[in-house]
Structures are given as structure tokens and as C-alpha cells.
Design a protein around this motif. Structure first.
Motif, PDB file in Angstrom:
ATOM      1  N   ALA A  10       0.834  -1.212   0.000  1.00 48.06           N
ATOM      2  CA  ALA A  10       0.000   0.000   0.000  1.00 48.06           C
ATOM      3  C   ALA A  10       0.863   1.253   0.000  1.00 48.06           C
ATOM      4  O   ALA A  10       0.358   2.351   0.107  1.00 48.06           O
ATOM      5  N   LEU A  11       2.195   1.096  -0.126  1.00 51.05           N
ATOM      6  CA  LEU A  11       3.100   2.229   0.009  1.00 51.05           C
ATOM      7  C   LEU A  11       3.540   2.794  -1.334  1.00 51.05           C
ATOM      8  O   LEU A  11       4.152   3.850  -1.388  1.00 51.05           O
ATOM      9  N   ARG A  12       3.227   2.077  -2.429  1.00 53.69           N
ATOM     10  CA  ARG A  12       3.664   2.556  -3.729  1.00 53.69           C
ATOM     11  C   ARG A  12       2.976   3.892  -4.027  1.00 53.69           C
ATOM     12  O   ARG A  12       1.748   4.018  -3.848  1.00 53.69           O
ATOM     13  N   ALA A  13       3.747   4.897  -4.455  1.00 48.98           N
ATOM     14  CA  ALA A  13       3.178   6.221  -4.692  1.00 48.98           C
ATOM     15  C   ALA A  13       2.113   6.157  -5.778  1.00 48.98           C
ATOM     16  O   ALA A  13       2.308   5.549  -6.823  1.00 48.98           O
ATOM     17  N   LYS A  14       0.971   6.794  -5.551  1.00 49.52           N
ATOM     18  CA  LYS A  14      -0.066   6.875  -6.569  1.00 49.52           C
ATOM     19  C   LYS A  14       0.164   8.131  -7.396  1.00 49.52           C
ATOM     20  O   LYS A  14       0.894   9.035  -7.016  1.00 49.52           O
ATOM     21  N   THR A  15      -0.557   8.216  -8.493  1.00 50.68           N
ATOM     22  CA  THR A  15      -0.419   9.358  -9.374  1.00 50.68           C
ATOM     23  C   THR A  15      -1.771  10.021  -9.567  1.00 50.68           C
ATOM     24  O   THR A  15      -2.827   9.452  -9.244  1.00 50.68           O
ATOM     25  N   LEU A  16      -1.744  11.227 -10.112  1.00 51.55           N
ATOM     26  CA  LEU A  16      -2.994  11.907 -10.411  1.00 51.55           C
ATOM     27  C   LEU A  16      -3.829  11.112 -11.404  1.00 51.55           C
ATOM     28  O   LEU A  16      -5.052  11.014 -11.268  1.00 51.55           O
ATOM     29  N   ALA A  17      -3.168  10.552 -12.401  1.00 51.83           N
ATOM     30  CA  ALA A  17      -3.907   9.754 -13.378  1.00 51.83           C
ATOM     31  C   ALA A  17      -4.609   8.578 -12.699  1.00 51.83           C
ATOM     32  O   ALA A  17      -5.755   8.253 -13.018  1.00 51.83           O
ATOM     33  N   GLY A  18      -3.922   7.933 -11.756  1.00 46.78           N
ATOM     34  CA  GLY A  18      -4.542   6.828 -11.034  1.00 46.78           C
ATOM     35  C   GLY A  18      -5.699   7.288 -10.171  1.00 46.78           C
ATOM     36  O   GLY A  18      -6.729   6.614 -10.064  1.00 46.78           O
ATOM     37  N   ALA A  31      -7.268  21.128 -15.963  1.00 47.60           N
ATOM     38  CA  ALA A  31      -5.858  21.194 -16.367  1.00 47.60           C
ATOM     39  C   ALA A  31      -5.125  20.038 -15.693  1.00 47.60           C
ATOM     40  O   ALA A  31      -5.299  19.799 -14.499  1.00 47.60           O
ATOM     41  N   LEU A  32      -4.294  19.354 -16.480  1.00 46.07           N
ATOM     42  CA  LEU A  32      -3.530  18.217 -15.954  1.00 46.07           C
ATOM     43  C   LEU A  32      -2.131  18.249 -16.563  1.00 46.07           C
ATOM     44  O   LEU A  32      -1.770  17.430 -17.392  1.00 46.07           O
ATOM     45  N   PRO A  33      -1.306  19.230 -16.139  1.00 44.81           N
ATOM     46  CA  PRO A  33       0.015  19.370 -16.758  1.00 44.81           C
ATOM     47  C   PRO A  33       0.958  18.205 -16.461  1.00 44.81           C
ATOM     48  O   PRO A  33       1.843  17.921 -17.262  1.00 44.81           O
ATOM     49  N   GLN A  34       0.768  17.532 -15.329  1.00 44.44           N
ATOM     50  CA  GLN A  34       1.652  16.420 -14.970  1.00 44.44           C
ATOM     51  C   GLN A  34       0.807  15.225 -14.513  1.00 44.44           C
ATOM     52  O   GLN A  34       0.605  15.010 -13.325  1.00 44.44           O
ATOM     53  N   ALA A 104      -3.845  29.585 -15.607  1.00 44.09           N
ATOM     54  CA  ALA A 104      -3.103  29.809 -14.371  1.00 44.09           C
ATOM     55  C   ALA A 104      -2.566  28.496 -13.809  1.00 44.09           C
ATOM     56  O   ALA A 104      -1.440  28.427 -13.301  1.00 44.09           O
ATOM     57  N   ALA A 105      -3.343  27.432 -13.902  1.00 46.08           N
ATOM     58  CA  ALA A 105      -2.897  26.129 -13.412  1.00 46.08           C
ATOM     59  C   ALA A 105      -1.742  25.602 -14.253  1.00 46.08           C
ATOM     60  O   ALA A 105      -0.762  25.045 -13.719  1.00 46.08           O
ATOM     61  N   ARG A 106      -1.824  25.774 -15.555  1.00 45.16           N
ATOM     62  CA  ARG A 106      -0.730  25.299 -16.417  1.00 45.16           C
ATOM     63  C   ARG A 106       0.571  26.044 -16.117  1.00 45.16           C
ATOM     64  O   ARG A 106       1.646  25.438 -16.076  1.00 45.16           O
ATOM     65  N   GLN A 107       0.462  27.341 -15.909  1.00 40.19           N
ATOM     66  CA  GLN A 107       1.668  28.102 -15.595  1.00 40.19           C
ATOM     67  C   GLN A 107       2.245  27.707 -14.239  1.00 40.19           C
ATOM     68  O   GLN A 107       3.465  27.689 -14.053  1.00 40.19           O
ATOM     69  N   ALA A 108       1.363  27.381 -13.314  1.00 42.77           N
ATOM     70  CA  ALA A 108       1.827  26.970 -11.983  1.00 42.77           C
ATOM     71  C   ALA A 108       2.359  25.540 -11.986  1.00 42.77           C
ATOM     72  O   ALA A 108       3.090  25.145 -11.066  1.00 42.77           O
ATOM     73  N   GLY A 109       1.971  24.757 -12.990  1.00 40.56           N
ATOM     74  CA  GLY A 109       2.425  23.373 -13.052  1.00 40.56           C
ATOM     75  C   GLY A 109       1.665  22.443 -12.128  1.00 40.56           C
ATOM     76  O   GLY A 109       2.163  21.367 -11.766  1.00 40.56           O
ATOM     77  N   THR A 110       0.451  22.836 -11.739  1.00 34.57           N
ATOM     78  CA  THR A 110      -0.358  21.989 -10.866  1.00 34.57           C
ATOM     79  C   THR A 110      -1.689  21.690 -11.544  1.00 34.57           C
ATOM     80  O   THR A 110      -2.171  22.476 -12.373  1.00 34.57           O
ATOM     81  N   ALA A 111      -2.303  20.566 -11.202  1.00 31.64           N
ATOM     82  CA  ALA A 111      -3.571  20.188 -11.817  1.00 31.64           C
ATOM     83  C   ALA A 111      -4.704  21.014 -11.231  1.00 31.64           C
ATOM     84  O   ALA A 111      -4.689  21.389 -10.063  1.00 31.64           O
ATOM     85  N   LEU A 112      -5.693  21.295 -12.068  1.00 32.65           N
ATOM     86  CA  LEU A 112      -6.906  21.974 -11.625  1.00 32.65           C
ATOM     87  C   LEU A 112      -8.095  21.044 -11.857  1.00 32.65           C
ATOM     88  O   LEU A 112      -8.375  20.648 -12.996  1.00 32.65           O
ATOM     89  N   LEU A 113      -8.767  20.690 -10.767  1.00 31.69           N
ATOM     90  CA  LEU A 113      -9.951  19.849 -10.835  1.00 31.69           C
ATOM     91  C   LEU A 113     -11.152  20.656 -10.356  1.00 31.69           C
ATOM     92  O   LEU A 113     -11.061  21.371  -9.357  1.00 31.69           O
ATOM     93  N   LEU A 114     -12.258  20.562 -11.065  1.00 32.42           N
ATOM     94  CA  LEU A 114     -13.477  21.277 -10.703  1.00 32.42           C
ATOM     95  C   LEU A 114     -14.535  20.277 -10.267  1.00 32.42           C
ATOM     96  O   LEU A 114     -14.792  19.292 -10.974  1.00 32.42           O
ATOM     97  N   ARG A 115     -15.119  20.523  -9.102  1.00 36.08           N
ATOM     98  CA  ARG A 115     -16.155  19.630  -8.583  1.00 36.08           C
ATOM     99  C   ARG A 115     -17.316  19.542  -9.561  1.00 36.08           C
ATOM    100  O   ARG A 115     -17.780  20.552 -10.108  1.00 36.08           O
ATOM    101  N   ALA A 116     -17.806  18.332  -9.813  1.00 35.13           N
ATOM    102  CA  ALA A 116     -18.979  18.151 -10.668  1.00 35.13           C
ATOM    103  C   ALA A 116     -20.178  18.864 -10.050  1.00 35.13           C
ATOM    104  O   ALA A 116     -20.346  18.889  -8.826  1.00 35.13           O
TER     105      ALA A 116
END
Length: 552
Positions: A10-18, A31-34, A104-116
Motif C-alpha cells: 500500500a506504500l507505492r506512490a499513486k499518481t494523479l492519473a490513477g 488542467a492536468l500538466p503532470q 493559471a494552473a498550467r503556468q503553476a504546473g499543478t492540476a486543476l480539478l473542478l467539482r462536478a
């Protein structure tokens, strides 16, 4: 058993895609730059908190941040500087504003998720936390979300019959290498849910409480009427996701490794159940929105037909189901569950939805002939009221809405069904009258409406009931012993001015009641019992007060 068969690490790092593979329908990925950025923790962000340092691998759920304000861009830049994995904001309807946040999220290099739009913050936070804390998928040949494949794999390894169930004991998947099953297991699989009497028995003996209070595999040896069986809860992030149940095939014991298999399988099942629940919840939310639009009216029957499979151009009817007294969330959930399990239902499709007084049942695809369709709905309503009343701690009442020709017209049926239920609740019917149309309880419906209007109607004078309540307080329910004066007056009026029967209703000696009625009721109220109009007004006022108290 191969050590990696269930992805035991259970220690393996997860990813945003996962993470998005598990809870994707609950959010919009703006936005999902990484995509392969690691996800290690979840944090509910409060803009009033002092700024934090590095947030490497954190998903920030920004409940208190307005996505239309400059604070949203500020948070995205700070998240990028702190190497946060993603920021979650509430939904944004403005396309230009969404584009600005995406940039703004792409420039910051972080993902932006919007609640449904259909998801609430509590549900989203719960699902995200469970996804972050559950074991990472991988290391098995079972595709993500394939609950049938997971059940088959467990069954092969334990040598028994397997069901994977949701927290409400509904079967999500099952598998057995043999059809030689015990009766309970066979009924569970055939009906898609654990039999109600079996569930009640497990509640009584504490088995379900023990199941959900730990991660242990519960093991029960074979008995005279039941085979060897095991069960384990599937949980992640404090969220109940489901459970796995194993029963031995008749005449064969479970494998010695079954406990270990189930323990590891429960860890692997977490991601599969998260994947399943997020998609099911998204479909259910869209279905409920379409159903609410139709039942509230006007709504698009064709849209609801597309989500539910209920024919848009066939007759339909709505039933309103409730119980006397206040309906809290717990009672509503129990009632909804009982109604969902009640079979068979007429027609070619149905929906059960929560409502203020209980639940609504939409029956669709009824017979083409109006008389036959009305008989189908009435028969179902009477069976529902009778059978659920036998299994409940309170009578279950059913208001029958009239049959309508198309799904578009269901709102009219719903209106009459709720009026009929209101009349039944007001009239307190006996066992033979727990299901009715609005015409059958018209007097009760009209009187209830009149009393509700009377309660809020300001009167220009003090009446006899007003004077009585000023001196003694509002009426209570009639009770043996020492009834209060309003209760004494109410009993007297209900008995059409007969002192003896009124005394009997309250459990008082007739001579005692007659004496107290003069001194404690007539004297302080000034009521002229010989005036029929005065008696009628007093009766209506007392009935209105009691009705309001019962409603609340």
C-alpha cells in the motif's frame, strides 16, 4: 499464493492519473500538466489558515475559495510553488473564467480539478480521501472496476461461492464454480440482495456491527442449516465501500488459505469499488435530476426515459409512501430500502426517490388500457402498504396518484399521490385503509388543508380556546391520570358533548371528569357549550393545534 497477487504493497506512490481513474466522474479535469505527479495526501484548504509550506504530493480541496475571485489564481500559484499535486475548486459555469483558471494552473504546473455540479463537498471529500488512502491498483490481471472478474478470482482461490456487496447488502458481483449452493446464498444471488430476514438476524446478533468495526475476516463454522462462511469489510479512508462474502460449496470445505485470501482481496477490492461507486453515483445523480424535473414538472419525459429505460409514451403513475409522525433521515432510508426490495412491480420500469414525507415510487410502462393500468398501480400500492406495515414498527401508508398517459404528465400524478398520503396520515386509517386515492380521502385532505390555513390565520378576538391556553398552556396528547384542560375539552368535543364517553377516553371516573370539566375547562375558557358555532370553532382550533404538534 503469489505475494503480489493482490497488490499487497500500500506504500507505492499513486499518481494523479490513477486518482482520476477512481473518482473521475466526480470532478472535471480542467488542467492536468503532470498526469504522473505523485499523490500522497489530501488537505481541505481553509483560506483563513496561516500559509503552509511545501505541499509536495498534496491534493488541496479549496472548499472556501470562490473560483471567480482573484484568490483562486493566488492559490494555484502557491500550490505550484509548494509542489501540490492538484487544486480542487467548485464548478465554474463561465467558459472564459474557466479558461483563465486553466491557464493559471498550467503556468503553476499543478492540476486543476473542478467539482462536478451534481456532487456535494462531503461526498467528494470522502471519495477523494478513500482514493488517496486505498492501495494503488496494479499487480493483478483483473481490470480496474471488473467486479465480476474479482469475484471469480476470489472464488477460485478459496474454493467457495463469492458475493461482492455494497454497504446496503445489494449484490454487485458474484461467482461460484458450482450451482450447489445453500438456500440463503441462492436467494441472495437470484434477488440481488441479502434476504431481509437474514439481514435482521445479523443485526440482532451483532454480526454486521462486528463486520464494519474492523478489517478482520469474520469466520463462522458450518452449522446444521448453514455452510462454512466468511466475510470481510472493504473500507478506505474511513468510508464503507462494500464487503466480500464467501460460503462453502455444499459438501466441500473452504481452502485453508481462505482467510489470507480474503484479507488481501479486501485491500485490492477498495480501488475496484471506488471506481464502481464513483461511476454509479454519477449515473444516479443524472437519473435523479431527470426524475426530479419530471416529477416537479414540467420535465422532459424523453430525457428521463433515456436515463432510466422507462417508456416515455406509455401510461405511468406515482405512489407516495410514508409513515405517521416525523420522518427523519434514518426512517426515510429504511423506508426507501424496504420499498426498493418490494417485488414484483408492474409495468416496464420504476424508480424510487426520497421525499419530504417518505418516498415516491414512479411506475412506468403500465398497461395501455387506463382501467387495467389503474388496477396495476392500486394492487401494487395495497400490497406495498400491507407487507411493509407487517415488517415495520409503524403503519406504512400509500397515496395513489392517478394514471397518466405519458411520462411528461407524471407531475400531476405525483401531486395527487402526495395529497392522498397527507389525507391518510391525517385520518389515521385502520389496516384496511392504508392505501387510497385522493378521492377516497377527500374529506381528510380538505380538513387538513383547512386546519393548516386556520393555524396561520390571525384572529381579531380572543376565543374560548385562546383564553384556556393562556391559563393552562397548549394541549398535550390525551393520557391516563391527569389530562390537561385543553385535552379534556378536545375529548369532550370529539364525543359531541357527551361527558361520560369523554371521561372514558381519558381514563377518568365519570363523576371526577364532570366536576373538573366545569372548574378547569368551562370556567377559565368561558365556552358556551350550548352554542354550536362556539363548539365548532373550539374544535377546529384545538384540532389545528394538535395537527401542528403531530407534524413537528
Amino acid at each position: 499464493m503469489d505475494e503480489d497477487a493482490w497488490d499487497s504493497s500500500a506504500l507505492r506512490a499513486k499518481t494523479l492519473a490513477g486518482l482520476l481513474a477512481l473518482v473521475g466522474p466526480l470532478v472535471e479535469t480542467a488542467a492536468l500538466p503532470q498526469p504522473q505527479a505523485p499523490v500522497r495526501r489530501l488537505e481541505v484548504f481553509d483560506p483563513l489558515d496561516r500559509p503552509a509550506g511545501a505541499r509536495d504530493g498534496t491534493v488541496l480541496v479549496a472548499v472556501g475559495v470562490d473560483p471567480h475571485a482573484a484568490a483562486a489564481e493566488d492559490l494555484l500559484r502557491a500550490a505550484g510553488d509548494g509542489r501540490a499535486a492538484a487544486v480542487v475548486l467548485r464548478e465554474v459555469g463561465d467558459g472564459a473564467r474557466k479558461d483563465a483558471l486553466r491557464e493559471a494552473a498550467r503556468q503553476a504546473g499543478t492540476a486543476l480539478l473542478l467539482r462536478a455540479a451534481w456532487a456535494g463537498w462531503p461526498e467528494l471529500i470522502t471519495a477523494l480521501r478513500a482514493a488517496v488512502e486505498s492501495p494503488a491498483p496494479g499487480g493483478t490481471d483483473v481490470p480496474l472496476g471488473d467486479l465480476g472478474g474479482l469475484a471469480r478470482r476470489i472464488a477460485l482461490q478459496v474454493g467457495g461461492a463469492v458475493t461482492i456487496e455494497d454497504p446496503d447488502s445489494r449484490v454487485l458481483a458474484h461467482h461460484a464454480e458450482s450451482a450447489d449452493l445453500d438456500g440463503i446464498r441462492l436467494r441472495t444471488v437470484l434477488t440481488g440482495t441479502v434476504p431481509e430476514e437474514r439481514r435482521r438476524a445479523m443485526d440482532r446478533d451483532g454480526f454486521l456491527r462486528e463486520l464494519w468495526s474492523s478489517h478482520r475476516v469474520l469466520h463462522r463454522r458450518a452449522g446444521p442449516d448453514a455452510p462454512e462462511r466468511m466475510a470481510v469489510a472493504v473500507q478506505a479512508g474511513g468510508e464503507r465501500l462494500g464487503s466480500i462474502w464467501v460460503a462453502a460449496i455444499t459438501g466441500r470445505p473452504l481452502q485453508e488459505s481462505a482467510v489470507e485470501v480474503l484479507r488481501d482481496a479486501a485491500r485490492a477490492a477498495a480501488v475496484h469499488l471506488l471506481h464502481h461507486h464513483s461511476r454509479r453515483d454519477a449515473r444516479q445523480a443524472l437519473l435523479l435530476d431527470a426524475a426530479r424535473a419530471v416529477l416537479d414538472g414540467p420535465g422532459a419525459g424523453t430525457l428521463l426515459a433515456g436515463y432510466s429505460g422507462i417508456p416515455a409514451d406509455a401510461p405511468c403513475a406515482v405512489l407516495a409512501v410514508g409513515t405517521p409522525g416525523p420522518v427523519d433521515d434514518g426512517r426515510r432510508v429504511r423506508l426507501e430500502r424496504q420499498v426498493r426490495l418490494h417485488q414484483p412491480r408492474p409495468g416496464r420500469g420504476s424508480l424510487v426517490l426520497p421525499a419530504d414525507r417518505g418516498v415516491l415510487v414512479l411506475l412506468g410502462g403500465l398497461a395501455d388500457r387506463p382501467a387495467t393500468a389503474a388496477a396495476q398501480a392500486a394492487d401494487f400500492g395495497h400490497r406495498l402498504a400491507t407487507e411493509l406495515s407487517h415488517r415495520s414498527d409503524a403503519p406504512v401508508l400509500v397515496g395513489l396518484g392517478p394514471v397518466r398517459a405519458r411520462l411528461d404528465d407524471a407531475a400531476r400524478s405525483r401531486h395527487h399521490a402526495e395529497l392522498a398520503l397527507g389525507g391518510l396520515l391525517f385520518g389515521r386509517p385502520g389496516p384496511e385503509g392504508r392505501c387510497a386515492t385522493v378521492e377516497q380521502v377527500a374529506d381528510a385532505v380538505a380538513l387538513r388543508h383547512l386546519l393548516e390555513a386556520l393555524h396561520d390565520l390571525p384572529l381579531p378576538v380572543r376565543t374560548s380556546v385562546s383564553r384556556l391556553i393562556e391559563q393552562t398552556g397548549p394541549p398535550d396528547e390525551p393520557r391516563k391520570g391527569e389530562p390537561d384542560p385543553p385535552a379534556m375539552l378536545y375529548a369532550y368535543l370529539r364525543r359531541s358533548g357527551a361527558l361520560g364517553p369523554a371521561a372514558d377516553d381519558l381514563g377518568l371516573a365519570r363523576t371526577t371528569f364532570a366536576a373538573r370539566f366545569q372548574t378547569r375547562v368551562l370556567k377559565p375558557s368561558g365556552l358556551d357549550v350550548n352554542d354550536p358555532d362556539a363548539r365548532l370553532l373550539a374544535h377546529l382550533q384545538l384540532r389545528a393545534l394538535r395537527h401542528r404538534a403531530e407534524e413537528h
